[in-house]
Design a protein around this motif. Structure first.
Motif, PDB file in Angstrom:
ATOM      1  N   SER A 212       0.802  -1.215   0.000  1.00 14.84           N
ATOM      2  CA  SER A 212       0.000   0.000   0.000  1.00 14.84           C
ATOM      3  C   SER A 212       0.837   1.269   0.000  1.00 14.84           C
ATOM      4  O   SER A 212       0.337   2.340  -0.347  1.00 14.84           O
ATOM      5  CB  SER A 212      -0.925   0.018   1.226  1.00 14.84           C
ATOM      6  N   THR A 213       2.114   1.173   0.398  1.00 13.90           N
ATOM      7  CA  THR A 213       2.928   2.386   0.441  1.00 13.90           C
ATOM      8  C   THR A 213       3.497   2.751  -0.918  1.00 13.90           C
ATOM      9  O   THR A 213       3.886   3.886  -1.154  1.00 13.90           O
ATOM     10  CB  THR A 213       4.091   2.236   1.444  1.00 13.90           C
ATOM     11  N   GLU A 214       3.596   1.796  -1.843  1.00  9.91           N
ATOM     12  CA  GLU A 214       4.104   2.083  -3.186  1.00  9.91           C
ATOM     13  C   GLU A 214       3.059   2.878  -3.948  1.00  9.91           C
ATOM     14  O   GLU A 214       1.866   2.809  -3.659  1.00  9.91           O
ATOM     15  CB  GLU A 214       4.441   0.774  -3.904  1.00  9.91           C
ATOM     16  N   ARG A 224       4.659  10.977  -8.697  1.00 17.44           N
ATOM     17  CA  ARG A 224       5.288  10.099  -7.710  1.00 17.44           C
ATOM     18  C   ARG A 224       6.147  10.917  -6.741  1.00 17.44           C
ATOM     19  O   ARG A 224       6.157  10.655  -5.529  1.00 17.44           O
ATOM     20  CB  ARG A 224       6.132   9.047  -8.421  1.00 17.44           C
ATOM     21  N   ALA A 225       6.871  11.891  -7.259  1.00 18.43           N
ATOM     22  CA  ALA A 225       7.692  12.744  -6.404  1.00 18.43           C
ATOM     23  C   ALA A 225       6.822  13.488  -5.398  1.00 18.43           C
ATOM     24  O   ALA A 225       7.159  13.591  -4.206  1.00 18.43           O
ATOM     25  CB  ALA A 225       8.479  13.732  -7.266  1.00 18.43           C
ATOM     26  N   TYR A 230       4.318  13.738   0.385  1.00 16.74           N
ATOM     27  CA  TYR A 230       3.198  13.572   1.321  1.00 16.74           C
ATOM     28  C   TYR A 230       3.460  12.420   2.283  1.00 16.74           C
ATOM     29  O   TYR A 230       3.267  12.528   3.498  1.00 16.74           O
ATOM     30  CB  TYR A 230       1.904  13.286   0.555  1.00 16.74           C
ATOM     31  N   LYS A 231       3.905  11.291   1.724  1.00 18.81           N
ATOM     32  CA  LYS A 231       4.129  10.101   2.545  1.00 18.81           C
ATOM     33  C   LYS A 231       5.280  10.314   3.534  1.00 18.81           C
ATOM     34  O   LYS A 231       5.224   9.852   4.681  1.00 18.81           O
ATOM     35  CB  LYS A 231       4.407   8.889   1.644  1.00 18.81           C
ATOM     36  N   PRO A 249      -3.883  13.360   3.247  1.00 19.61           N
ATOM     37  CA  PRO A 249      -4.449  12.198   2.537  1.00 19.61           C
ATOM     38  C   PRO A 249      -3.743  11.967   1.206  1.00 19.61           C
ATOM     39  O   PRO A 249      -3.320  12.914   0.539  1.00 19.61           O
ATOM     40  CB  PRO A 249      -5.914  12.597   2.320  1.00 19.61           C
ATOM     41  N   VAL A 250      -3.607  10.709   0.843  1.00 18.55           N
ATOM     42  CA  VAL A 250      -3.008  10.326  -0.438  1.00 18.55           C
ATOM     43  C   VAL A 250      -4.051   9.557  -1.234  1.00 18.55           C
ATOM     44  O   VAL A 250      -4.565   8.534  -0.776  1.00 18.55           O
ATOM     45  CB  VAL A 250      -1.754   9.454  -0.245  1.00 18.55           C
ATOM     46  N   ILE A 251      -4.394  10.063  -2.419  1.00 21.26           N
ATOM     47  CA  ILE A 251      -5.399   9.414  -3.256  1.00 21.26           C
ATOM     48  C   ILE A 251      -4.786   8.185  -3.909  1.00 21.26           C
ATOM     49  O   ILE A 251      -3.753   8.290  -4.586  1.00 21.26           O
ATOM     50  CB  ILE A 251      -5.906  10.381  -4.349  1.00 21.26           C
TER      51      ILE A 251
END
Length: 281
Positions: A212-214, A224-225, A230-231, A249-251
């Motif tokens: 899920s982190t990829e 991606r950058a 965000y992550k 939040p990350v979509i």
């Protein structure tokens, strides 16, 4: 400086460019985000023996290299309609083996178009062109590069560019500024979370690990950058004790479209027999 007991960075010593290179120290550091490419990572790790000793994964990332990029912005005297505002240039002889992109800034920034013209009245399209692996093209003069785009590359991609005149332009060269996603490099790329709990990495070359982190493409990708940033921030918020509700939040990315997934499965199957699919040749 690195505290061996807590496995955390506690201070950062740096040269302040705005102060003529004066050495300064930032004490009581809460967290560090290494938003660096290969060139910057080599400089930081090479200048910090304690960081290199504490994070062997960053030393491994320092073995990777980067490619040159050339950026050219062109202001035109007429508007050019394109099917999409973001476009790719590939396999053009004039690129001397490089690849490129061009973005229609007047379409992408329609609400602020006047700012693209320095608050003057807009006269036409504004095109941002980038060339990757640009060492050969970079040897050309600025005017030659602008002419290459306006007279050859852009009209070949979109015929409506033909006849457009250049109102203004500039060319910038950035050696070693873009990640080089060479075969076999993935395992050497820096991880999102490092051995030090308050140090994270961000950028398109960062490994966000499986599951899920990829996120998205594992190669050159502005999205991606952004997501890695965000992550990285979310990881540090957890480390500093913030609640999940305070994280960005990350979509999630969408599943591959059926036709792409089908083509990918066929390519893998053919590859097992040593056959290269025609659409990859």
């Amino acid at each position: 400086d690195v505290d061996d007991a807590t496995k955390k960075v506690t201070s950062i010593t740096y040269a302040d460019g705005a102060a003529g290179g004066e050495e300064k120290c930032l004490e009581n550091v809460d967290a560090v985000v290494l938003a660096l490419g290969a060139k910057g990572m080599k400089a930081v790790v090479g200048g910090s023996p304690k960081l290199a000793k504490a994070c062997p994964e960053l030393c491994k990332a320092c073995s990777l290299n980067a490619i040159d990029v050339l950026a050219c912005r062109i202001w035109l005297d007429k508007y050019v309609d394109t099917l999409e505002p973001a476009n790719v240039l590939s396999r053009f002889e004039g690129l001397l083996g490089a690849g490129g992109t061009f973005f229609m800034l007047d379409q992408l920034q329609k609400d602020d178009e006047q700012l693209l013209w320095g608050d003057e009245t807009p006269q036409g399209s504004v095109v941002a062109c980038d060339i990757y692996d640009s060492a050969a093209v970079a040897t050309m003069g600025d005017d030659e590069i602008v002419n290459l785009f306006v007279e050859e590359l852009l009209p070949a991609a979109v015929p409506e560019f033909k006849g457009a005149r250049v109102v203004d332009s500039y060319v910038k060269r950035f050696p070693g500024a873009v990640s080089w996603f060479s075969p076999g490099s993935f395992e050497k790329r820096p991880p999102l979370k490092t051995t030090l709990s308050n140090v994270v990495c961000a950028g398109d070359w960062v490994r966000m690990d499986a599951g899920s982190t990829e996120h998205g493409s594992k190669g050159l990708c502005q999205e991606r950058a952004l997501v890695s940033g965000y992550k990285a921030g979310n990881v540090l918020l957890s480390e500093l004790g913030f609640r999940d509700g305070q994280k960005h939040p990350v979509i999630p990315i969408r599943d591959d479209e059926p036709q792409f997934a089908f083509g990918q499965s066929i390519a893998k199957s053919l590859g097992g027999f040593g056959i290269q699919p025609p659409w990859l040749s």
